[in-house]
Every structure is written in C-alpha cells, then in structure tokens.
Motif scaffolding. Structure first.
Motif, mmCIF file in Angstrom:
data_model
loop_
_atom_site.group_PDB
_atom_site.id
_atom_site.type_symbol
_atom_site.label_atom_id
_atom_site.label_comp_id
_atom_site.label_asym_id
_atom_site.label_seq_id
_atom_site.Cartn_x
_atom_site.Cartn_y
_atom_site.Cartn_z
ATOM 1 N N GLY A 53 1.026 -1.522 0.202
ATOM 2 C CA GLY A 53 0.157 -0.351 0.232
ATOM 3 C C GLY A 53 0.645 1.232 0.066
ATOM 4 O O GLY A 53 0.859 2.119 -0.486
ATOM 5 N N ILE A 54 1.949 1.439 0.561
ATOM 6 C CA ILE A 54 2.419 2.624 0.706
ATOM 7 C C ILE A 54 3.754 2.325 -0.412
ATOM 8 O O ILE A 54 3.807 3.579 -1.043
ATOM 9 N N ALA A 55 3.955 1.481 -1.149
ATOM 10 C CA ALA A 55 4.554 1.361 -1.711
ATOM 11 C C ALA A 55 3.672 1.779 -3.745
ATOM 12 O O ALA A 55 4.497 2.924 -4.213
ATOM 13 N N LEU A 56 3.091 1.909 -3.551
ATOM 14 C CA LEU A 56 1.592 2.252 -4.211
ATOM 15 C C LEU A 56 0.622 3.493 -4.084
ATOM 16 O O LEU A 56 0.122 3.756 -5.307
ATOM 17 N N GLY A 57 1.082 3.789 -2.658
ATOM 18 C CA GLY A 57 0.174 5.371 -2.898
ATOM 19 C C GLY A 57 -1.221 5.449 -2.617
ATOM 20 O O GLY A 57 -2.216 5.867 -2.607
ATOM 21 N N LEU A 58 -1.215 3.826 -2.040
ATOM 22 C CA LEU A 58 -2.539 3.311 -1.877
ATOM 23 C C LEU A 58 -3.142 3.160 -0.247
ATOM 24 O O LEU A 58 -2.504 2.074 0.889
ATOM 25 N N GLU A 59 -3.762 4.416 -0.062
ATOM 26 C CA GLU A 59 -3.905 4.127 1.709
ATOM 27 C C GLU A 59 -4.962 3.456 2.292
ATOM 28 O O GLU A 59 -4.933 2.986 3.184
ATOM 29 N N ALA A 104 -13.222 -2.964 2.823
ATOM 30 C CA ALA A 104 -12.561 -1.712 2.577
ATOM 31 C C ALA A 104 -11.340 -1.226 1.255
ATOM 32 O O ALA A 104 -11.152 -0.442 0.935
ATOM 33 N N VAL A 105 -11.057 -2.391 1.225
ATOM 34 C CA VAL A 105 -9.835 -2.815 -0.529
ATOM 35 C C VAL A 105 -10.411 -2.945 -1.836
ATOM 36 O O VAL A 105 -10.444 -1.962 -2.524
ATOM 37 N N ILE A 106 -11.357 -2.937 -1.800
ATOM 38 C CA ILE A 106 -12.477 -2.900 -2.775
ATOM 39 C C ILE A 106 -13.114 -2.102 -3.172
ATOM 40 O O ILE A 106 -13.318 -1.256 -4.057
ATOM 41 N N ALA A 107 -13.552 -1.051 -1.871
ATOM 42 C CA ALA A 107 -13.540 0.386 -1.586
ATOM 43 C C ALA A 107 -13.440 1.068 -2.152
ATOM 44 O O ALA A 107 -13.691 2.555 -2.002
ATOM 45 N N GLY A 108 -11.832 0.793 -1.463
ATOM 46 C CA GLY A 108 -11.272 1.855 -1.876
ATOM 47 C C GLY A 108 -11.133 3.114 -0.561
ATOM 48 O O GLY A 108 -10.950 4.188 -0.761
ATOM 49 N N ALA A 109 -11.810 2.044 0.597
ATOM 50 C CA ALA A 109 -12.292 3.196 1.832
ATOM 51 C C ALA A 109 -11.284 2.984 2.986
ATOM 52 O O ALA A 109 -11.485 2.083 3.440
ATOM 53 N N PRO A 110 -9.896 4.005 3.255
ATOM 54 C CA PRO A 110 -8.854 3.908 4.113
ATOM 55 C C PRO A 110 -10.243 3.973 5.905
ATOM 56 O O PRO A 110 -9.505 3.189 6.472
#
Length: 399
Positions: free
Chosen positions: A310-316, A361-367
């Motif tokens: 997540g850190i590498a891809l910038g995906l919170e 949370a992962v599917i919806a992109g909801a940190p």
C-alpha cells in the motif's frame, strides 16, 4: 453368593481401576441384598469413575438414605458430587460426614477439594490444616494446602508445603504439580518447567500439567514476561471508560492496553510455533494449537507485506488494510482461548465479520472503513470479555 467376598472383590476392582467389572460384581450383590449399604456406596464410586454422573448421584443418595448416620455414606456421596463438579453438594456432604465423625482426615480432604472447586482458597486451606491435624503424613492434604497458599499469594507457606509434600512422597505427581504451580506463580518458571516435566513422567495423562508446562515454557521468554507484567498492570483498564466523558485523553490508555494485548498474542503465537516445531516440545501441542499459532504468524507477515504494498503504490486503503490484517491476531486468539463452545463460535463469527470488513475496505478503496476495522479488532479484548461473561452467566442460570 458370599456377600462379603463379592464386596471385597468390588473394592479390589475399583482399586485396579476396573470400574465396569466392579459394577457387575456389586450389582450382583444388590440383586440379592438391595439394602446392602456398602455395596451401594461402592457402586456409586464405580459409576462415577465411568463418567455416569446421574446414575452415580442417584445410587449415592440411596446409600445415604440407607445409612444416614454413618460418615462413610455421606463421604461417598461427597466424592460423587465432587467428581460431578457439584461443589455446593460436595461441601454439604463432607460437612454431614464430619458431623457424624470429625476424625476422618479423608473427609477433610474432600471438604478442601470442594472449596477448591469454588475458588474459596482460605476455607480450602483451613480444611486442609484440620485434616493434617488428624494425620500430618497425608501428601495430598499437604499438596492442597500448598495450592491454597499459592492462590492466596502466600509464597513462603506455599513453597514450604510443596516441599513437605515432596518429602512425604517423592513419586507423587500431585506434589510435583503444586510445587510447579508455586514456582510458576512466584517467578521461577525454570523450576516450574522441571516440576511439570516430572509430573508428566510420573503420569503422562495429566492434562493440566501439560498446559502448565507450556505456560512455564512461555514464561521463560523474557519478552513474554515483560508483556505479562504490563498486561496485569492494565487488566482493570476497561473501567476507565466511565471517565471518558470528563477526561477524553484517557482513550490513550485504552489504546495502550489494546496494543499490549496484541503484542502479547503475537509473542505467544511465535513462542508456541517455535515450541511446536522443536523436537523436545512438539508433543506438548495439539495440532489445532500449532495451526492457530502458524495462522497468527502468517497474519503478521501477510499484513506487513500488504502494508508495504500500500505504501509503495500510494494506496491508503490497501496500507490500512495491511494494518487491519495484522490486528486480526487479537480477534483470532481471543476466539481460540474462549472456553465456552457457544462463546467461541460467537467470536469466530465476529472475526469473520471483521475479515469481510477488511475486504470491503480494499474493494471500495475506503481507508476509513479499514481503520475502523483495526480499532474493532484491537478492541476485541473487551468484546471477548463480554461474550465470555454472558455465556458464563447464561450457563450458570441454566444449571
């Protein structure tokens, strides 16, 4: 039929741990003499040794009816109640037996064991002392006294009684067990390990010794010792929730408590996995226990990898989900270490719900959703406490 010889054969068969054969012999006696009180007493013991508590209680009550003024019938009834885990009835039967004859050390031992079932340590110690005043050479009574002192936090009397029990009978598994429990309770896990290993040498089927040996092996781990001390220090932290309206910063205390529990569960998982793989200790662990430890270690490793991704891809959302995966250790371990089957099933259901939340949370992109799941997972220590209390109270009400 010679009734006396048949009763003696029944006694011998019980001593040889052949309760089914003893039952047949004693039922033969009772078919001829239904009012034979000693045969009723021995039959009750034969039945309880076979795990048939309901039948044993009925027979023991009949034995008391036939000889209400004799100490032995009440003593046998107390033994049946004790083995059936009916503490109040066992204590009452022991007291009735002592009212008939207060000079029987075995009955004082039964009374001490009844108080032990209820966690009444002071009364347990008093009963053991009364029995030892009659016969100071009974190793089991000395062992019970040591255990009572251990539970009361009285280190020196506990150690002294345990040493006395070992002097009386160096081959007593019970004496070695209480010696180990005293050592474990008062900060000497190395000595406890030696004692519990000796118990298992003398009696390989002594299940509680196996569990205590595992605990002692874990306590030799310095990290585990430090975390255990911290957890005991903050055990009552949940009560601070009532102060949150006037002191919101106390939320930091709750976070600390939750993180300490998580760290302790991770440490325990690593320790169990290490012991389960070591040649000298692998037989101490059931497959399920080792599998849970392996799963928890995998959650930490997998969560760390997802966090890094997540850190590498910038995906919170992905990074926070990685933290949530690591935090699942608390939920899994709390569920696994819940004794009630229904409580355990409830907590596993809760864990499944948390896993689904992470996936959403992962599917919806909801940190935010992933972060809430982290809080819920770490807070499972309080959810689990409530579940255990509910099912304990519910079971008590049904009983």
């Amino acid at each position: 039929m010679n009734v006396g010889e048949s009763i003696n054969r029944g006694k011998t068969l019980l001593q040889l741990r052949r309760p089914a054969d003893a039952e047949r012999e004693l039922r033969g006696v009772l078919a001829v003499e239904p009012q034979q009180g000693m045969a009723q007493c021995l039959l009750a013991l034969a039945l309880i040794q076979q795990g048939r508590a309901g039948e044993a209680v009925a027979v023991a009550q009949e034995a008391v009816r036939l000889a209400p003024d004799h100490w032995y019938s009440h003593y046998v009834a107390g033994q049946v109640y004790y083995r059936a885990n009916l503490a109040d009835h066992a204590i009452a039967a022991a007291q009735a037996s002592l009212a008939a004859d207060p000079g029987q050390a075995a009955v004082w031992e039964l009374l001490a064991r009844g108080h032990m079932l209820k966690g009444q340590w002071r009364q347990m110690a008093d009963a053991a002392r009364r029995g030892l005043a009659i016969d100071p050479e009974v190793p089991d009574l000395v062992s019970l006294l040591s255990l009572a002192h251990t539970k009361l936090g009285e280190a020196e009397p506990a150690r002294a009684a345990a040493a006395h029990a070992l002097r009386l009978d160096p081959e007593s598994a019970t004496a070695h067990l209480v010696s180990g429990r005293a050592a474990l309770a008062f900060g000497d896990p190395k000595a406890a390990v030696d004692s519990f290993r000796e118990v298992l040498r003398l009696d390989p089927g002594f299940g509680s010794a196996r569990d205590l040996l595992v605990t002692a092996l874990k306590q030799r781990n310095p990290l585990q010792q430090t975390l255990s001390k911290l957890r005991r220090r903050y055990r009552g932290g949940w009560r601070l929730v009532f102060l949150l309206p006037v002191a919101p910063p106390l939320i930091a205390v709750f976070v600390l408590v939750a993180l300490l529990h998580w760290a302790a569960w991770v440490s325990e998982s690593v320790t169990v996995l290490r012991l389960a793989r070591a040649k000298a200790t692998r037989l101490l662990f059931e497959g399920a226990e080792a599998r849970v430890a392996l799963a928890c270690c995998a959650l930490v490793a997998g969560g760390t990898a997802v966090l890094g991704l997540g850190i590498a891809l910038g995906l919170e959302a992905v990074g926070t989900a990685g933290v949530a995966v690591m935090a699942l250790v608390t939920a899994v371990q709390e569920a696994t270490h819940t004794g009630s089957p229904r409580g355990r099933k409830t907590l596993y259901g809760w864990t499944g719900l948390l896993v689904a939340t992470i996936a959403v949370a992962v599917i919806a992109g909801a940190p935010v959703v992933a972060l809430v799941s982290v809080y819920a997972e770490l807070g499972t220590i309080w959810v689990a406490a409530g579940v255990r209390r509910f099912f304990l109270d519910h079971s008590a009400a049904e009983g």
